[in-house]
Design a protein around this motif. Structure first.
Motif, PDB file in Angstrom:
ATOM      1  N   GLY A 162       0.807  -1.212   0.000  1.00  0.00           N
ATOM      2  CA  GLY A 162       0.000   0.000   0.000  1.00  0.00           C
ATOM      3  C   GLY A 162       0.842   1.264   0.000  1.00  0.00           C
ATOM      4  N   GLY A 163       1.909   1.277   0.807  1.00  0.00           N
ATOM      5  CA  GLY A 163       2.791   2.442   0.848  1.00  0.00           C
ATOM      6  C   GLY A 163       3.503   2.674  -0.465  1.00  0.00           C
ATOM      7  N   SER A 164       3.886   1.599  -1.128  1.00  0.00           N
ATOM      8  CA  SER A 164       4.560   1.727  -2.425  1.00  0.00           C
ATOM      9  C   SER A 164       3.624   2.320  -3.473  1.00  0.00           C
ATOM     10  N   VAL A 165       2.365   1.925  -3.433  1.00  0.00           N
ATOM     11  CA  VAL A 165       1.384   2.494  -4.364  1.00  0.00           C
ATOM     12  C   VAL A 165       1.208   3.984  -4.096  1.00  0.00           C
ATOM     13  N   PHE A 166       1.130   4.366  -2.819  1.00  0.00           N
ATOM     14  CA  PHE A 166       1.013   5.786  -2.475  1.00  0.00           C
ATOM     15  C   PHE A 166       2.231   6.559  -2.978  1.00  0.00           C
ATOM     16  N   ALA A 184      -4.001   8.298  -1.557  1.00  0.00           N
ATOM     17  CA  ALA A 184      -4.449   7.522  -0.404  1.00  0.00           C
ATOM     18  C   ALA A 184      -5.524   6.522  -0.814  1.00  0.00           C
ATOM     19  N   ALA A 186      -3.775   3.653  -2.477  1.00  0.00           N
ATOM     20  CA  ALA A 186      -3.059   2.840  -1.488  1.00  0.00           C
ATOM     21  C   ALA A 186      -4.031   1.936  -0.740  1.00  0.00           C
ATOM     22  N   THR A 199      -4.259  -2.320  -0.646  1.00  0.00           N
ATOM     23  CA  THR A 199      -4.279  -3.187   0.539  1.00  0.00           C
ATOM     24  C   THR A 199      -5.508  -4.074   0.551  1.00  0.00           C
ATOM     25  N   ALA A 205       5.228  10.251   1.691  1.00  0.00           N
ATOM     26  CA  ALA A 205       5.294   8.797   1.607  1.00  0.00           C
ATOM     27  C   ALA A 205       5.883   8.164   2.876  1.00  0.00           C
ATOM     28  N   VAL A 261       3.167   7.871   5.389  1.00  0.00           N
ATOM     29  CA  VAL A 261       2.189   6.847   5.007  1.00  0.00           C
ATOM     30  C   VAL A 261       2.743   5.455   5.277  1.00  0.00           C
ATOM     31  N   LEU A 303       0.879   2.963   7.804  1.00  0.00           N
ATOM     32  CA  LEU A 303       0.354   1.695   7.297  1.00  0.00           C
ATOM     33  C   LEU A 303       1.010   0.499   7.975  1.00  0.00           C
TER      34      LEU A 303
END
Length: 254
Positions: A53-57, A71, A74, A78, A140, A143, A147
Motif C-alpha cells: 500500500g505504501g509503495s502504491v502511495f 491515499a 493505497a 491493501t 510517503a 504513510v 500503514l
C-alpha cells in the motif's frame, strides 16, 4: 538446529501469508504445520500488506497525484492484496449483531453471503475513516509508517483474540484453525507493539491502550451476542484496530 528453526519460522510466515492474503506463492509443503501455531507471524503479514500500500502511495504521488487520490489507491491496493478478507468479516459481523435477535439467528445472518444495511454502513465508514486518515498524511514516509503500524498491530491482536475466546461454531474457518497458544499470542502482540513504535514511544503507548479497549469491547460483544468468536468477528477486530491506528497516526504525524 539453527537451520531447522529458520525453516520452521519461514514456513509459519508463508502459511500465515497464504491464509491472510491472496499473494501468489510457489507451492510449499505445510505438512506438520498448523495455522494456529503460525499466527505469531500475522503482524509480519501486515507489514507486507502495508509495504504494498505504501509503495502504491509513493508511486502515485511521484506521478503527481494529490494525497487524496494517492491515499485512495493505497487503500485499494491493501484491499486487493487481501481480497477484502477482513472487510467481509466486518460487514457480516455488523449485519449479524445488528439484525439478529437470537444467537442462532445472528450466526445464520453472518454466514449469509448477502450484505445488509448494517454491513454496508460499517464498510462505508471503514473505508471513509481509513481514507480520510491517510489523506491527512503529506509524505510517503509518513504513510509507510502509518500503514506498517496499522496493519501489523491490527493483525497482532488476532491470535490473542482466538486464544481468549471459544469458537462460536463447531465448523468454519476460525474453528478449523484451532486456538493459538498463549506463546503465539504473546509473540504476535510483541511484534504489534514493536510496529507501533514507528509512531513514537508516547504515541505507541496511547494507541496500545486504545487497542486494548477495542479488544475488550469486541470480546464482550462476541461473548454476549454469539458466545465466542468466528472468522467474521476476527475480521471486525482487525478493521476496528486498523482504523484506530490510522486515525491516531493522522493526529500524531501531521
Amino acid at each position: 538446529m539453527g537451520g531447522e528453526l529458520l525453516d520452521k519460522l519461514g514456513k509459519d510466515f508463508a502459511l500465515a501469508l497464504v491464509f491472510l492474503t491472496r499473494l501468489p506463492l510457489p507451492h510449499l509443503d505445510f505438512s506438520g504445520r498448523s495455522l494456529s501455531s503460525a499466527l505469531w507471524a500475522a503482524p509480519l503479514v501486515g507489514v507486507v500488506v502495508a509495504l504494498i500500500g505504501g509503495s502504491v502511495f509513493a508511486l502515485a504521488t511521484w506521478l503527481g497525484l494529490a494525497s487524496g487520490p494517492a491515499a485512495a489507491l493505497a487503500l485499494t491496493a491493501t484491499m486487493l492484496v487481501t481480497f477484502c478478507l477482513h472487510e467481509d468479516g466486518l460487514g457480516d459481523t455488523a449485519d449479524g449483531f445488528g439484525g439478529g435477535r437470537t444467537r442462532e439467528r445472528k450466526l445464520e445472518i453472518m454466514r449469509d453471503s448477502r450484505v445488509g444495511t448494517y454491513g454496508v454502513a460499517a464498510l462505508a465508514l471503514s473505508v471513509l475513516l481509513r481514507w480520510t486518515a491517510l489523506s491527512e498524511l503529506a509524505s510517503a514516509p509518513q504513510v509507510f509508517s502509518a500503514l506498517i503500524a496499522a496493519h501489523a498491530a491490527s493483525r497482532g491482536l488476532i491470535p490473542g483474540f482466538m486464544h481468549l475466546l471459544p469458537s462460536a461454531r463447531t465448523q468454519g474457518l476460525a474453528a478449523d484453525a484451532g486456538a493459538p497458544s498463549a506463546e503465539v499470542a504473546v509473540i504476535a502482540a510483541a511484534l504489534a507493539a514493536l510496529a507501533l513504535v514507528l509512531l513514537g514511544l508516547s504515541g505507541a503507548v496511547a494507541i496500545a491502550a486504545m487497542l486494548a479497549l477495542w479488544f475488550l469491547l469486541l470480546r464482550w460483544l462476541c461473548l454476549s451476542q454469539i458466545g465466542g468468536h468466528t472468522g467474521d468477528t476476527i475480521g471486525a477486530l482487525q478493521q476496528g484496530a486498523e482504523i484506530l491506528v490510522l486515525l491516531a497516526a493522522s493526529a500524531i504525524l501531521i
